[in-house]
Design a protein around this motif. Structure first.
Motif, PDB file in Angstrom:
ATOM      1  N   ARG A  86      19.757  29.255  70.242  1.00 41.64           N
ATOM      2  CA  ARG A  86      19.496  27.848  70.549  1.00 41.64           C
ATOM      3  C   ARG A  86      18.008  27.592  70.778  1.00 41.64           C
ATOM      4  N   ARG A  87      17.356  28.476  71.510  1.00 43.58           N
ATOM      5  CA  ARG A  87      15.930  28.276  71.794  1.00 43.58           C
ATOM      6  C   ARG A  87      15.093  28.340  70.524  1.00 43.58           C
ATOM      7  N   VAL A  88      15.437  29.274  69.652  1.00 44.21           N
ATOM      8  CA  VAL A  88      14.691  29.390  68.395  1.00 44.21           C
ATOM      9  C   VAL A  88      14.954  28.170  67.507  1.00 44.21           C
ATOM     10  N   ARG A  89      16.192  27.738  67.429  1.00 44.56           N
ATOM     11  CA  ARG A  89      16.522  26.559  66.612  1.00 44.56           C
ATOM     12  C   ARG A  89      15.815  25.315  67.130  1.00 44.56           C
ATOM     13  N   ARG A  90      15.807  25.154  68.446  1.00 47.72           N
ATOM     14  CA  ARG A  90      15.159  23.976  69.026  1.00 47.72           C
ATOM     15  C   ARG A  90      13.660  23.985  68.752  1.00 47.72           C
ATOM     16  N   ALA A  91      13.016  25.143  68.922  1.00 45.28           N
ATOM     17  CA  ALA A  91      11.579  25.243  68.682  1.00 45.28           C
ATOM     18  C   ALA A  91      11.249  24.988  67.217  1.00 45.28           C
TER      19      ALA A  91
ATOM     20  N   ASN B  96       9.101  21.306  63.031  1.00 50.02           N
ATOM     21  CA  ASN B  96       9.329  20.488  61.839  1.00 50.02           C
ATOM     22  C   ASN B  96       8.863  19.054  62.079  1.00 50.02           C
ATOM     23  N   ALA B  97       9.247  18.499  63.234  1.00 54.64           N
ATOM     24  CA  ALA B  97       8.856  17.126  63.571  1.00 54.64           C
ATOM     25  C   ALA B  97       7.355  17.020  63.833  1.00 54.64           C
TER      26      ALA B  97
ATOM     27  N   GLN C 164       2.440  14.648  63.430  1.00 57.77           N
ATOM     28  CA  GLN C 164       1.047  14.830  63.818  1.00 57.77           C
ATOM     29  C   GLN C 164       0.105  15.106  62.647  1.00 57.77           C
ATOM     30  N   HIS C 165       0.633  15.729  61.589  1.00 65.50           N
ATOM     31  CA  HIS C 165      -0.237  16.119  60.478  1.00 65.50           C
ATOM     32  C   HIS C 165       0.188  15.525  59.141  1.00 65.50           C
ATOM     33  N   GLY C 166       1.342  14.848  59.105  1.00 69.52           N
ATOM     34  CA  GLY C 166       1.801  14.276  57.853  1.00 69.52           C
ATOM     35  C   GLY C 166       2.158  15.328  56.818  1.00 69.52           C
ATOM     36  N   LEU C 167       2.559  16.490  57.268  1.00 67.13           N
ATOM     37  CA  LEU C 167       2.882  17.597  56.373  1.00 67.13           C
ATOM     38  C   LEU C 167       4.382  17.887  56.430  1.00 67.13           C
TER      39      LEU C 167
END
Length: 239
Positions: free
Chosen positions: A87-92, A97-98, A103-106
């Protein structure tokens, strides 16, 4: 200046979300905890072995039944520990991704469905090992809440109110979990080839290996997205 900022997005020291993912991946405390589970399971296995050598059949049956119930709960709890790591890895990864987009438009290809299925189908199931571990954790948490209808596939009229538990049930059935069994969690260990059950560190190490692969994928995706953006910038200037 913009190129420098974009390039920094691929570096954990400059990208807070990539650093967070690395932190969650590098946190191996769950490996220490699984060793504690292994010791408890080993003690229970020894108690069963000693009871099996006793001449008193009633005593033998009583001890083995009690220890099997205890083992079932220990094994189930170990899946919750593994699920927490996942769960922690998936959340991070989701936050990264977001972050890269906002923040960078990538755009980076580290969607949840991709990372949970990173290593493909496991053995003769149609699911990845991580997906199976995740759903076994859900089964252990919620199995006592399930009524008999969850174990049936009934065509739904509109939205199925039991869609989620039925999805979990269909997934765990792929590894041999069945209704009314008192050994379903131990069956899960056997499917993952954890025998004796006290060798459960093996499964935790496989989860950790998956986590490291998720981070490697994320790092590569951040670098790829950064490089493609810079190349487009250079191509635009050349025109």
């Amino acid at each position: 200046m913009e190129e420098t900022t974009k390039s920094a997005a691929s570096l954990p020291s400059k990208n807070s979300s990539l650093w967070l993912l690395k932190h969650e991946v590098d946190d191996e405390q769950f490996l220490r905890i699984i060793c504690d589970f292994a010791r408890l399971i080993r003690r229970s296995e020894k108690a069963c072995d000693e009871a099996a050598r006793q001449d008193n059949p009633n005593y033998r049956a009583f001890v083995i039944d009690a220890e099997c119930d205890y083992l079932e709960e220990l094994v189930g709890s170990s899946f919750l520990l593994l699920q927490a790591k996942i769960r922690r890895v998936r959340r991070a990864a989701k936050e990264l991704n977001a972050f890269m987009n906002d923040q960078h438009g990538l755009a980076v290809d580290i969607q949840d469905e991709k990372i949970i299925n990173l290593h493909g189908s496991y053995r003769n199931s149609e699911h990845s090992q991580i997906k199976l571990i995740w759903e076994i954790g859900n089964y252990y948490k919620h199995r006592d809440e399930w009524d008999h209808e969850v174990w049936e596939d009934v065509p739904a009229q509109g939205r199925d109110p039991l869609e989620q538990p039925r999805r979990t049930r269909r997934t765990v059935q792929a590894i041999g979990i069945v209704q009314f069994s008192t050994g379903n969690l131990r069956q899960a260990y056997e499917f993952f080839e954890i025998q004796p059950y006290s060798k459960c560190e093996k499964l935790a190490k496989e989860v950790q290996a998956w986590a490291k692969d998720v981070y490697q994928l994320a790092k590569e995706e951040c670098q790829r997205a950064t490089d493609e953006h810079i190349q487009k910038q250079h191509a635009g200037r050349a025109v």
